[in-house]
Design a protein around this motif. Sequence first.
Motif, mmCIF file in Angstrom:
data_model
loop_
_atom_site.group_PDB
_atom_site.id
_atom_site.type_symbol
_atom_site.label_atom_id
_atom_site.label_comp_id
_atom_site.label_asym_id
_atom_site.label_seq_id
_atom_site.Cartn_x
_atom_site.Cartn_y
_atom_site.Cartn_z
ATOM 1 N N TYR A 190 -46.062 13.265 118.035
ATOM 2 C CA TYR A 190 -44.934 12.363 118.275
ATOM 3 C C TYR A 190 -44.375 12.543 119.696
ATOM 4 N N ALA B 292 -37.923 12.261 115.423
ATOM 5 C CA ALA B 292 -38.890 12.851 114.499
ATOM 6 C C ALA B 292 -39.279 14.256 114.952
ATOM 7 N N VAL C 261 -38.506 11.854 108.529
ATOM 8 C CA VAL C 261 -39.959 12.014 108.539
ATOM 9 C C VAL C 261 -40.429 13.151 107.638
#
Length: 253
Positions: free
Chosen positions: A105, A124, A251
């Motif tokens: 990410y 995230a 997440v």
Amino acid sequence: MRYPDALSAKWYNHEYYGSLSHNSRAVYHRYMGFYDGNPAHLDPMTLTEEASHYVEALGGGARVLELAKAAISKGDDRWAVDLLNKLVFADPANRAAQLTLADVYEQLAYRAESSTWRNGYLEAVTELRRGQVQPRRTAPFAGLVGLPTDLLLDAVALRLAPDRARDAPFAFTISDPETDKNQVVQVRNSVLVHEDASAPLVGAPILKLTAAQFHAALTGEGQPALSADDHALVRRFAALFDGPLTNFAIVTP
């Protein structure tokens, strides 16, 4: 979807905020709904259920992590995210999966032109590296001071706790002495509804309160002068609400 060349060449049409794919999907869902015609999408499993099946089918957590790392080495980050996201939801205690997903990410964030996408990726990353998230609820009527009565009721309607309101049908009118306006308020079927009215609701209690006084009565701060019955009514009404949930997981399960 993509912009015509004449538009995409202009710097001010770049996706600094939002993106064409993101926004076009939002518009489509608004008008057409989520269903794309494929019946496989009519009643999908929860993320956790689906993830558990995928991880099992692919040979277990260790195998999925191995496949994800192979995808990362090839630059196939979106496939790596898909695999690791499944593994994180199937096995929330797998720190190796969480930290590897955070790394992917982070790389996607570096490459994102859209600020909203970049911030989403980095949020995230924060959650995955920080570990377990502890959700918190704010006060039920926080952030609503200064709103006119109708907008205040719009806001609190979203905060009604349906189970708590199921057996509490009642109605009253808020008559604002500053504006001479009436708001008829009803709680029924676990829903709060309200509307402007030319006159108070017949047979129902009337609270003569400005918007500021109504907010104060709900919070108990700077309580306006109320009769015992009116005070009990406001407390009963206020007890039906929960504040917004904050710091919730995005997440992770």
